[in-house]
Each structure stands twice: as C-alpha cells, then as structure tokens.
Design a protein around this motif. Sequence first.
Motif, PDB file in Angstrom:
ATOM      1  N   ARG A  63       0.808  -1.231   0.148  1.00 19.38           N
ATOM      2  CA  ARG A  63       0.110   0.137  -0.001  1.00 19.38           C
ATOM      3  C   ARG A  63       0.878   1.166   0.035  1.00 19.38           C
ATOM      4  O   ARG A  63       0.489   2.175  -0.514  1.00 19.38           O
ATOM      5  CB  ARG A  63      -0.792   0.063   1.135  1.00 19.38           C
ATOM      6  CG  ARG A  63      -2.021  -0.930   1.138  1.00 19.38           C
ATOM      7  CD  ARG A  63      -2.918  -0.836   2.510  1.00 19.38           C
ATOM      8  NE  ARG A  63      -3.610   0.470   2.579  1.00 19.38           N
ATOM      9  CZ  ARG A  63      -4.350   0.704   3.621  1.00 19.38           C
ATOM     10  NH1 ARG A  63      -4.217  -0.018   4.792  1.00 19.38           N
ATOM     11  NH2 ARG A  63      -4.777   1.915   3.708  1.00 19.38           N
ATOM     12  N   ARG A  64       2.044   1.161   0.599  1.00 20.84           N
ATOM     13  CA  ARG A  64       2.893   2.223   0.653  1.00 20.84           C
ATOM     14  C   ARG A  64       3.918   2.628  -0.388  1.00 20.84           C
ATOM     15  O   ARG A  64       4.527   3.348  -0.708  1.00 20.84           O
ATOM     16  CB  ARG A  64       3.851   2.223   1.949  1.00 20.84           C
ATOM     17  CG  ARG A  64       2.848   2.499   3.241  1.00 20.84           C
ATOM     18  CD  ARG A  64       3.859   2.312   4.384  1.00 20.84           C
ATOM     19  NE  ARG A  64       3.292   2.975   5.737  1.00 20.84           N
ATOM     20  CZ  ARG A  64       3.444   4.041   6.203  1.00 20.84           C
ATOM     21  NH1 ARG A  64       4.509   4.977   5.564  1.00 20.84           N
ATOM     22  NH2 ARG A  64       2.972   4.412   7.445  1.00 20.84           N
ATOM     23  N   GLY A  65       3.722   1.501  -1.373  1.00 25.01           N
ATOM     24  CA  GLY A  65       4.460   1.593  -2.808  1.00 25.01           C
ATOM     25  C   GLY A  65       6.092   1.098  -2.433  1.00 25.01           C
ATOM     26  O   GLY A  65       6.889   1.574  -3.340  1.00 25.01           O
ATOM     27  N   ILE A  66       6.504   0.596  -1.141  1.00 30.67           N
ATOM     28  CA  ILE A  66       7.714   0.089  -0.996  1.00 30.67           C
ATOM     29  C   ILE A  66       8.050  -1.229  -0.569  1.00 30.67           C
ATOM     30  O   ILE A  66       8.975  -1.402  -0.257  1.00 30.67           O
ATOM     31  CB  ILE A  66       8.309   0.840   0.199  1.00 30.67           C
ATOM     32  CG1 ILE A  66       7.413   0.497   1.422  1.00 30.67           C
ATOM     33  CG2 ILE A  66       8.070   2.432  -0.171  1.00 30.67           C
ATOM     34  CD1 ILE A  66       7.756   1.227   2.606  1.00 30.67           C
ATOM     35  N   ARG A  67       7.178  -2.208  -1.191  1.00 31.03           N
ATOM     36  CA  ARG A  67       7.287  -3.597  -1.036  1.00 31.03           C
ATOM     37  C   ARG A  67       8.633  -3.923  -1.747  1.00 31.03           C
ATOM     38  O   ARG A  67       9.497  -4.960  -1.449  1.00 31.03           O
ATOM     39  CB  ARG A  67       6.116  -4.427  -1.581  1.00 31.03           C
ATOM     40  CG  ARG A  67       6.348  -5.867  -1.589  1.00 31.03           C
ATOM     41  CD  ARG A  67       6.503  -6.318  -0.226  1.00 31.03           C
ATOM     42  NE  ARG A  67       6.282  -7.843  -0.018  1.00 31.03           N
ATOM     43  CZ  ARG A  67       7.568  -8.693  -0.319  1.00 31.03           C
ATOM     44  NH1 ARG A  67       8.809  -8.051  -0.469  1.00 31.03           N
ATOM     45  NH2 ARG A  67       7.570  -9.733  -0.391  1.00 31.03           N
ATOM     46  N   ASP A  68       9.109  -3.309  -2.904  1.00 28.31           N
ATOM     47  CA  ASP A  68      10.340  -3.781  -3.771  1.00 28.31           C
ATOM     48  C   ASP A  68      11.496  -3.508  -2.914  1.00 28.31           C
ATOM     49  O   ASP A  68      12.826  -3.972  -3.411  1.00 28.31           O
ATOM     50  CB  ASP A  68      10.321  -3.057  -5.008  1.00 28.31           C
ATOM     51  CG  ASP A  68      10.339  -1.623  -5.175  1.00 28.31           C
ATOM     52  OD1 ASP A  68       9.890  -1.089  -3.798  1.00 28.31           O
ATOM     53  OD2 ASP A  68      10.714  -0.862  -5.736  1.00 28.31           O
ATOM     54  N   ARG A  69      11.432  -2.347  -1.655  1.00 25.28           N
ATOM     55  CA  ARG A  69      12.606  -2.371  -1.045  1.00 25.28           C
ATOM     56  C   ARG A  69      12.826  -3.245   0.290  1.00 25.28           C
ATOM     57  O   ARG A  69      13.770  -3.224   1.106  1.00 25.28           O
ATOM     58  CB  ARG A  69      12.550  -0.689  -0.663  1.00 25.28           C
ATOM     59  CG  ARG A  69      12.590   0.042  -1.631  1.00 25.28           C
ATOM     60  CD  ARG A  69      12.090   1.647  -1.187  1.00 25.28           C
ATOM     61  NE  ARG A  69      12.701   1.999   0.338  1.00 25.28           N
ATOM     62  CZ  ARG A  69      11.951   2.947   1.139  1.00 25.28           C
ATOM     63  NH1 ARG A  69      10.977   3.624   0.396  1.00 25.28           N
ATOM     64  NH2 ARG A  69      12.424   3.043   2.018  1.00 25.28           N
ATOM     65  N   VAL A  70      11.930  -4.409   0.382  1.00 23.82           N
ATOM     66  CA  VAL A  70      11.894  -5.177   1.492  1.00 23.82           C
ATOM     67  C   VAL A  70      11.818  -6.655   1.115  1.00 23.82           C
ATOM     68  O   VAL A  70      10.828  -6.997   0.343  1.00 23.82           O
ATOM     69  CB  VAL A  70      10.772  -4.796   2.315  1.00 23.82           C
ATOM     70  CG1 VAL A  70      10.642  -5.933   3.597  1.00 23.82           C
ATOM     71  CG2 VAL A  70      10.966  -3.318   2.660  1.00 23.82           C
ATOM     72  N   SER A  71      12.905  -7.368   1.498  1.00 23.14           N
ATOM     73  CA  SER A  71      12.706  -8.828   1.285  1.00 23.14           C
ATOM     74  C   SER A  71      12.129  -9.375   2.513  1.00 23.14           C
ATOM     75  O   SER A  71      12.266  -8.913   3.779  1.00 23.14           O
ATOM     76  CB  SER A  71      14.044  -9.484   1.026  1.00 23.14           C
ATOM     77  OG  SER A  71      14.795  -9.226   2.316  1.00 23.14           O
ATOM     78  N   ILE A  72      11.166 -10.421   2.377  1.00 27.19           N
ATOM     79  CA  ILE A  72      10.506 -10.882   3.532  1.00 27.19           C
ATOM     80  C   ILE A  72      10.637 -12.424   3.774  1.00 27.19           C
ATOM     81  O   ILE A  72      10.685 -13.266   2.776  1.00 27.19           O
ATOM     82  CB  ILE A  72       8.894 -10.588   3.423  1.00 27.19           C
ATOM     83  CG1 ILE A  72       8.629  -9.036   3.197  1.00 27.19           C
ATOM     84  CG2 ILE A  72       8.416 -11.172   4.740  1.00 27.19           C
ATOM     85  CD1 ILE A  72       7.223  -8.793   3.280  1.00 27.19           C
TER      86      ILE A  72
END
Length: 434
Positions: free
Chosen positions: A176-185
């Motif tokens: 939703r914040r548009g930053i999923r590509d900056r985080v590996s889970i």
Amino acid sequence: MANVVIAGAGLGGLPTAYELRHYLPSEHRITLISERPKFTFIPGLIRVALGLASVDGIQLDLASLTRRHGINWIPDAVTTVNPHQQYVTVGKQVIEYDYLVIATGASLGFDEVPGLGPHGGYTQSVCTPDHSLAAREAWFKFLENGGPLVVGAMSGAGCFGPAYEFVLMADWVLRRRGIRDRVSITYVSPEPYVGHMGIVGLKNSRELTGRLMKERGIKTIDNARITAINPETIDLENGQQLPFKYAMILPTFRGVKFVRETPGLGNEQGFIPVTNSHQHPQFPTIYAAGVSVHLEQPETTPIAIGLPKTGQMTEVMGAAVAHNIAVELGAIKPPLKTPTLEVLCLAEFGDTGIAYIAAPILPDPETGKRRFSSAIRGRWIIWFKAAFERYFMLKMRWGLGLPWFEKLGLRLLFGLSVLKPLPKENIISCPNHQ
C-alpha cells in the motif's frame, strides 16, 4: 459464602469472572487478580504493532468494569499459591480461596536464546500491549529505509497465527505504501510445513496458506530452530544466517512463575494438567483455563511445537470452569460440562483472510480423525473479524461471558459446539463443597 479467586484478567479470566457472577448468588465473592490495570483484546495487538490501530481501542479499564459488575479486583500479581491450605499470596496479602481459577496465560521465554525479544534484545514481539507499542515504534523507523524483514517463531511457541498475520499484513502495508520492492520478507518457523499452525491434519491449511505466501513473494523456512540472534542476523541450527533490519519473533511459551515453583501444580514447562472438568487432578479446588492449561501435542515433529489455545478456546474453557464451580456450589443444577475444544481462528492477512476450523482441535486418539476441519479463504473474514472484535469489547463492557446467542452463532455459522455434558465417571468432586 465462598470466595472464588481468579488469577489473570485477560481473554480467559475476565469472561470467567462474568460467567461466575451470572451464576452465583451475591453472597459468594469473586476476586479477580491482575497486575495489569486494563483488559486487552490480545488479537488486536498485531494491527497496533503495524500502525493500523490504536491500543486504546482494544483496552478497557478493569477498575471500572469490576466495580460495575460486582467483582472484587486486586491490582497486583499472584506470587505464590498453597494448594494444600488453599491460599494465594499477592504482594504482602494472603488471600484464602474456596476455588482458584488460573487463567494467567503464558510466561514468555525471551531468555531462550541470546538476543531474543524487545527487552535488551534485537527482535520485536506482539504478545503484550507494551511489546506492540515498542514494535510499532521500530516499524515506523524500519519503513523509512526498508531492508530484510524476518518474521517467525521459536521452538515451543504455542500459537503461530500471530506470526502469519504479522508477516502477511506487513506485506500488505508495504504494498500500500509502494515500498514492497525495498523489502525482502522471510517467514521462519519450527512448524513441519507452512500452514501447519500447530494443528495436525488441518484440511486445506497447507495449500491455502502456502499458496498465499507464494503469491506475496514471501520466502518460507520450516523445520527451523533459531539458536542465536545478533544485532542484524538470526542464526539457525542448520548453520543458515538470516539478515534482518526488522524482526518479529514469537517466543517460547511456558507456564507462569508461581505455577512452575509450586510442587505438583504444573508439568516441566509449567503448564497445568486438568481433568475433563478442567480441575487439577491432584488439587480439585483448582481449575485452569486458556494458555495455562496443558494440552498434549498429538504428533511428534522434528522440532517441538506447542498446541495452540486460541482466544475462542480460552473463552470456552472459562465458561466450562464457571459452570462447574457453580454446580459444585449448588447454584445451578448438574451435569458438569466439558469444553468440546472445537476451534475457530479468524486470521486477517491484509486484503484477504483465512478461517481455520478444527472440530475438535485434538483428533480422536483411536481413529486420528476429527468431526470436521477446514481452512477457508475470503475477504469476508476481515469484515467478520472486525465485527467480532467490536462485539467482544461491547460484551466485556456489558459484563457478559459466553452468552447463549454467541453459542448459537458459532453453531449456525460454523457448525461448532462449545460445551457438552460431562459423563459421571469422569467427575472429580470437591467434598468440602457438596
């Protein structure tokens, strides 16, 4: 006049106190002991930790609740119990009881490995209001820069639902914040497979939960034992090292200190054995409900895991305890009752959810089967869970435990029963209170 003492004022203790007040005449005293000044709806803490809700919305003041509903509240913690002379100590007070209900929940094993937990460690938790508020502060800092996110559980954890909710809702927030590509889970767990949930043979759970994790691009590691936590890495027993900038790890569950320190009261982990009436087999004036109860994990897994005791299970155990104490005191007629342990868990995963149903949670020891079990995915689960939270907070304000219409709703909507009569051959009586 009897004094019924309840240790713990959470999802087990407060509803049990309400049920007892409903059943017992006013000459009987109900004493609720809790060092926490507020009742907290624990399932709501995940949303608090992720900045999606305020902790105030899931808390109620115990002093006003207990005063309004005729319950004696002691704002302190039980330090010792003497089951032979039937008293507990609370600070410098000695409180005698006719019946004691232990509904304290678990003690959290943050000392299990170095570096675990928010108290001097490097990982976050969602097990208490203070933990969730600390986790929220760390989460907002994490959102500024991103990096590796690790969510999981220690061996011996007693409930995996919060870890699944946290990891999948965190993914949803990041998208939703548009930053999923900056985080590996990464999700790391002692479960034998993703979607096990601590419940053997839960139909569709492995497929639905595993598929959702793959859809969200979350790496999963099962059969994993965490051995150490460093400032930015988590060490696994197999030699693997997981980097993180934010980690939420559920700790090992064990019984509370006063149970562990009372000879004969708990098992090696401090959980309390109970009969079908939820009495202690050696001390029949002591009852237990919720996470403090010992329930045997029916399968052997490569790494030890606990059997989950959900909020709904805890509430039903408390209802059985209150009913049976009222029967013992002659306030209501027999028979005694036992929980069916038919379980519903509503897990919110951002824009979808899964309802996990096991009826009962423990399969038949002879056949290995249940009456039924299922996992069902759908957006409606989010709405249903939100509505249930509002309902639960209202009934805590109103002084209701497990009312008839809630039992009816569980039966009509999910096919679940909650209590059943206890056969006479399984009854342990308390001769002092016949």
